[in-house]
Design a protein around this motif. Structure first.
Motif, PDB file in Angstrom:
ATOM      1  N   ILE A  71       0.826  -1.305   0.258  1.00 11.31           N
ATOM      2  CA  ILE A  71      -0.081  -0.084  -0.064  1.00 11.31           C
ATOM      3  C   ILE A  71       0.824   1.058   0.085  1.00 11.31           C
ATOM      4  N   ASP A  72       0.724   2.032  -0.942  1.00 14.72           N
ATOM      5  CA  ASP A  72       1.682   3.283  -1.266  1.00 14.72           C
ATOM      6  C   ASP A  72       3.273   2.872  -1.456  1.00 14.72           C
ATOM      7  N   TYR A  73       3.756   3.571  -2.143  1.00 11.89           N
ATOM      8  CA  TYR A  73       5.464   3.496  -2.160  1.00 11.89           C
ATOM      9  C   TYR A  73       5.842   4.921  -2.390  1.00 11.89           C
ATOM     10  N   GLY A  74       6.111   5.562  -1.250  1.00 12.50           N
ATOM     11  CA  GLY A  74       6.413   7.081  -0.977  1.00 12.50           C
ATOM     12  C   GLY A  74       7.794   7.284  -0.918  1.00 12.50           C
ATOM     13  N   MET A  75       8.037   8.391  -1.258  1.00 10.58           N
ATOM     14  CA  MET A  75       9.539   9.129  -0.911  1.00 10.58           C
ATOM     15  C   MET A  75       9.695   9.619   0.489  1.00 10.58           C
ATOM     16  N   PHE A  76      10.725   9.502   1.090  1.00 11.40           N
ATOM     17  CA  PHE A  76      11.126  10.495   2.225  1.00 11.40           C
ATOM     18  C   PHE A  76      11.411  11.548   1.982  1.00 11.40           C
ATOM     19  N   GLN A  77      11.023  12.532   2.721  1.00 11.28           N
ATOM     20  CA  GLN A  77      11.259  14.053   2.804  1.00 11.28           C
ATOM     21  C   GLN A  77      11.670  14.793   3.941  1.00 11.28           C
ATOM     22  N   GLY A  78      12.714  15.610   3.790  1.00 10.00           N
ATOM     23  CA  GLY A  78      13.096  16.296   4.900  1.00 10.00           C
ATOM     24  C   GLY A  78      14.270  15.524   5.983  1.00 10.00           C
ATOM     25  N   GLY A  79      15.203  15.978   6.292  1.00 13.01           N
ATOM     26  CA  GLY A  79      16.077  15.357   7.381  1.00 13.01           C
ATOM     27  C   GLY A  79      17.251  15.027   6.479  1.00 13.01           C
ATOM     28  N   ARG A  80      18.238  14.981   7.503  1.00 16.43           N
ATOM     29  CA  ARG A  80      19.565  14.575   6.529  1.00 16.43           C
ATOM     30  C   ARG A  80      19.570  12.845   6.185  1.00 16.43           C
ATOM     31  N   ASP A  81      18.753  12.061   6.603  1.00 13.48           N
ATOM     32  CA  ASP A  81      18.680  10.577   6.222  1.00 13.48           C
ATOM     33  C   ASP A  81      17.791  10.434   5.302  1.00 13.48           C
ATOM     34  N   ALA A  82      16.966  11.290   4.685  1.00 10.03           N
ATOM     35  CA  ALA A  82      16.070  11.031   3.707  1.00 10.03           C
ATOM     36  C   ALA A  82      16.426  10.516   2.470  1.00 10.03           C
TER      37      ALA A  82
END
Length: 470
Positions: A32-43
């Motif tokens: 269910i969903d396959y989204g991108m991480f956003q924000g933060g140094r480890d994204a």
């Protein structure tokens, strides 16, 4: 059957939920969903990490909506070997043609720009990672299959699914999945991102009566939004005062949903004569495309929004609305020293044309920056909300002298009261409730409220990588 959380667990972005099990002895697995991480140094690191399964083994992906933190890694998944179908609503399919191609284009441009600087000795550190190319994003679009709200489909034998309206953005959906288990059906419901009740632009979220397993978002699970009236009052005050002092108003806004809602509210304020004639520039190719798409899906807006946009078409001289077409026109906006309302992406101030407008407008006290949506940890938008006196934008140190206003009432996410109102639509408590898509304080607070006010048992706050039976 098991569920494993690969994102939006203990944080807001990177929505990725993996379900596996067996039907009559035959194994299945889907996302269910396959989204991108956003924000933060480890994204960036989280976006490139390999998952502990072969993408080719996935039977299908089902998508709640088009926002990049829910859809943004789909082209990478397909490039790594996933050949199955990605199911979504028809409006989401159209939005993905805009958002995924734009995401790939930005990545390629960022890499090329950094590479040029590196050759000139002006780039330090690693080059940006291209998660996928425009070609790969285009190929991914060929794996989409769209359905109307309420239309039941069968991704594989033994699993039926359908979408309900989440009221968040155009095409946003609550996902309802029925899986055959031991001669009965187990129902999994994912809220996706839920919109507010009784708000402009989108209709109220549909209520769902039953679930065995529930995934519910908690972005604003620890707070209440301002009322629409209070939101309008503050917008009127900020815009009026800024114009009186000869300044500009810059609104960083998500291109899909937020920009259209802001336009609707500004049109209504002019219609009610609470604001005089104003000059609005929408400076985002994606927001322009999304606005034109919204016109195509006019019938999916709520009745109030339809009425406001119809009025504007008949009274187009009541305010000046321009959609900025090219880069040169965008640059020209930075020569305007006062009287402009500029709506530009990205909503968290992480990329795009809004960065140039912030560089030009932040140093001057007569200007105002209106933050209109959630700002994830580590983003420039969050640093502005946190009142940092100086911020770095595109390598430049910028003094923050413009006034910063956070208007939470414009959020496309339900607040704690709205989330609870939606949960009260269930006739009985789900067997298990997973509180996801929230920073730790929001998720913990909301889980406690669910237990105390609804008296639900088995409320869990998963962390990234956690595996649970369901």
């Amino acid at each position: 059957m098991h569920i494993k959380f690969f994102g939006a667990a203990g944080e807001v972005t990177g929505s990725r939920h993996f379900l596996e099990g067996a039907i009559k002895g035959k194994k299945f697995c889907f996302m269910i969903d396959y989204g991108m991480f956003q924000g933060g140094r480890d994204a960036a690191d989280k976006n490139v990490e390999s998952l502990p399964f072969n993408p080719a083994d996935l039977d299908f992906v089902i998508l709640t909506h088009a926002h990049i933190d829910h859809s943004g890694l789909l082209p990478r998944l397909c490039a790594e070997g996933f050949k199955g179908t990605i199911y979504c609503t028809k409006a989401t399919q159209e939005l993905l043609k805009i958002l995924l191609l734009d995401s790939a284009h930005i990545q390629e441009n960022d890499f090329e720009r950094a590479e040029r600087k590196q050759k000139l000795g002006k780039w330090r550190g690693d080059l940006p990672t291209v998660l996928y190319t425009v070609k790969q994003a285009t190929e991914c679009l060929g794996q989409l299959k769209a359905y109307e709200y309420g239309q039941v489909f069968e991704p594989i034998p033994g699993i039926e699914a359908h979408f309900r309206n989440a009221g968040h953005i155009l095409g946003s959906a609550i996902v309802v999945i029925d899986v055959e288990q031991d001669d009965k059906k187990k129902r999994i419901v994912s809220s996706g991102d839920l919109g507010m009740f009784n708000r402009p632009l989108m209709p109220d979220p549909d209520l769902i009566e039953s679930a065995d397993v529930l995934l519910v978002e908690s972005t604003y699970g620890d707070r209440l939004h301002r009322t629409l009236q209070a939101t309008e009052d503050e917008l009127v005050e900020v815009i009026t005062e800024t114009m009186k002092h000869g300044g500009n108003v810059v609104l960083p806004a998500f291109a899909v949903g937020r920009t259209q809602e802001i336009l609707l509210i500004l049109i209504e304020l002019v219609r009610k004569k609470r604001l005089p004639h104003i000059n609005i520039w929408v400076d985002s190719p994606m927001a322009t495309a999304a606005t034109h798409l919204t016109e195509r899906y006019f019938d999916e807006l709520d009745e109030h929004a339809q009425g406001a946009f119809s009025w504007f078409k008949k009274n187009s001289d009541a305010l000046t609305l321009r959609f900025v077409a090219d880069v040169e026109e965008s640059k020209a906006l930075n020569k305007i020293k006062g009287g402009a309302v500029i709506i530009s992406a990205s909503g968290m101030c992480e990329a795009g044309r809004v960065l140039h407008h912030l560089i030009e407008n932040l140093p001057h006290s007569q200007n105002a920056i209106i933050i209109t949506g959630f700002q994830a940890q580590g983003t420039l938008g969050r640093r502005l909300v946190d009142k940092n006196p100086m911020v770095k934008i595109m390598g430049k140190e910028i003094n923050v002298r413009a006034s910063i206003h956070t208007i939470g009432g414009l959020s496309a996410h339900a607040d704690q009261a709205g989330l609870l109102q939606w949960l009260k639509g269930f006739k009985k408590a789900p067997g298990k409730t997973f509180v996801i898509h929230g920073e730790p304080n929001a998720a913990n607070n909301f889980a406690k409220v669910i237990e105390e006010e609804l008296n639900w048992q088995h409320v869990v706050i998963p962390q990234r990588g956690d595996l649970f039976p369901c």
